[in-house]
Structures are given as C-alpha cells and as structure tokens.
Motif scaffolding. Structure first.
Motif, mmCIF file in Angstrom:
data_model
loop_
_atom_site.group_PDB
_atom_site.id
_atom_site.type_symbol
_atom_site.label_atom_id
_atom_site.label_comp_id
_atom_site.label_asym_id
_atom_site.label_seq_id
_atom_site.Cartn_x
_atom_site.Cartn_y
_atom_site.Cartn_z
ATOM 1 N N ASP A 175 0.812 -1.211 0.000
ATOM 2 C CA ASP A 175 0.000 0.000 0.000
ATOM 3 C C ASP A 175 0.852 1.271 0.000
ATOM 4 N N GLU A 176 2.059 1.172 0.479
ATOM 5 C CA GLU A 176 2.906 2.348 0.650
ATOM 6 C C GLU A 176 3.407 2.882 -0.685
ATOM 7 N N GLU A 177 3.435 4.197 -0.768
ATOM 8 C CA GLU A 177 3.989 4.859 -1.943
ATOM 9 C C GLU A 177 5.513 4.745 -1.910
ATOM 10 N N PRO A 178 6.125 4.452 -3.014
ATOM 11 C CA PRO A 178 7.588 4.426 -3.032
ATOM 12 C C PRO A 178 8.144 5.841 -2.823
ATOM 13 N N VAL A 179 9.235 5.930 -2.128
ATOM 14 C CA VAL A 179 9.857 7.216 -1.831
ATOM 15 C C VAL A 179 11.019 7.431 -2.794
ATOM 16 N N ASP A 180 11.041 8.603 -3.393
ATOM 17 C CA ASP A 180 12.111 8.930 -4.327
ATOM 18 C C ASP A 180 13.303 9.492 -3.546
ATOM 19 N N PRO A 181 14.403 8.742 -3.463
ATOM 20 C CA PRO A 181 15.546 9.221 -2.685
ATOM 21 C C PRO A 181 16.294 10.372 -3.370
ATOM 22 N N LYS A 182 16.021 10.604 -4.646
ATOM 23 C CA LYS A 182 16.748 11.644 -5.381
ATOM 24 C C LYS A 182 16.493 13.022 -4.789
ATOM 25 N N LYS A 183 15.260 13.313 -4.416
ATOM 26 C CA LYS A 183 14.928 14.624 -3.843
ATOM 27 C C LYS A 183 15.712 14.871 -2.564
ATOM 28 N N TYR A 184 15.785 13.872 -1.704
ATOM 29 C CA TYR A 184 16.536 13.994 -0.458
ATOM 30 C C TYR A 184 18.020 14.190 -0.748
ATOM 31 N N LEU A 185 18.542 13.419 -1.680
ATOM 32 C CA LEU A 185 19.958 13.523 -2.024
ATOM 33 C C LEU A 185 20.288 14.871 -2.647
ATOM 34 N N GLU A 186 19.368 15.418 -3.451
ATOM 35 C CA GLU A 186 19.605 16.747 -4.036
ATOM 36 C C GLU A 186 19.754 17.789 -2.935
ATOM 37 N N GLU A 187 18.899 17.724 -1.932
ATOM 38 C CA GLU A 187 18.974 18.681 -0.822
ATOM 39 C C GLU A 187 20.286 18.527 -0.063
ATOM 40 N N SER A 188 20.744 17.312 0.113
ATOM 41 C CA SER A 188 21.995 17.096 0.844
ATOM 42 C C SER A 188 23.212 17.503 0.020
ATOM 43 N N CYS A 189 23.077 17.563 -1.312
ATOM 44 C CA CYS A 189 24.202 17.936 -2.176
ATOM 45 C C CYS A 189 24.289 19.440 -2.432
ATOM 46 N N LYS A 190 23.211 20.166 -2.206
ATOM 47 C CA LYS A 190 23.208 21.603 -2.494
ATOM 48 C C LYS A 190 24.323 22.368 -1.777
ATOM 49 N N PRO A 191 24.635 22.057 -0.507
ATOM 50 C CA PRO A 191 25.736 22.786 0.141
ATOM 51 C C PRO A 191 27.096 22.581 -0.536
ATOM 52 N N LYS A 192 27.261 21.486 -1.247
ATOM 53 C CA LYS A 192 28.529 21.222 -1.931
ATOM 54 C C LYS A 192 28.662 22.022 -3.224
ATOM 55 N N CYS A 193 27.564 22.620 -3.688
ATOM 56 C CA CYS A 193 27.550 23.334 -4.961
ATOM 57 C C CYS A 193 27.296 24.827 -4.775
ATOM 58 N N VAL A 194 27.713 25.360 -3.651
ATOM 59 C CA VAL A 194 27.461 26.760 -3.334
ATOM 60 C C VAL A 194 28.153 27.685 -4.332
ATOM 61 N N LYS A 195 29.345 27.342 -4.760
ATOM 62 C CA LYS A 195 30.078 28.202 -5.697
ATOM 63 C C LYS A 195 29.275 28.394 -6.987
#
Length: 69
Positions: free
Chosen positions: A3-23
C-alpha cells in the motif's frame, strides 16, 4: 508494504548535495543580479543554471545508484 507509496531518494539527495555546490549557485545568483535590468531579453544565465544543476547531479549520482534496487 504494497500500500505504501515508493519514496524517491533523489529529492533527499539533491537537498543534501546543495551545500557542496554553493560556488555554482553564487555564480548563478550573481549573473541573475547582473541581468535583472535587461529590457531586451537577450541576456540570460542558462549556462550558470546548468552548471549548478550539473554539480548537484554529479553529487547525487555517486549516492543514488547505490540506493536503487
């Protein structure tokens, strides 16, 4: 479980990668600020925008494929 909707891990990973791309983000924002007064519509920041997302995609790709089944 079915019954559970699959969770897209890409969105979470994008948020965690944003600090690495500040420049790249700062370069995009600086470009955007420079062209804000352009009335002709000829100036754009497409290159900086794609550089920023390319940085995020490279960071995400390293982690994402390990999570996929």
């Amino acid at each position: 479980m079915a019954d559970e909707e699959p969770v897209d891990p890409k969105k979470y990973l994008e948020e965690s990668c944003k600090p690495k791309c500040v420049k790249s983000l700062l370069e995009y924002k600086a470009c955007f600020k420079r062209i804000q007064g352009d009335e002709t519509g000829q100036k754009h920041c497409t290159g900086q925008y794609f550089d920023y997302w390319s940085c995020i995609d490279k960071c995400v790709a390293l982690k994402l494929f390990q999570l996929l089944k």
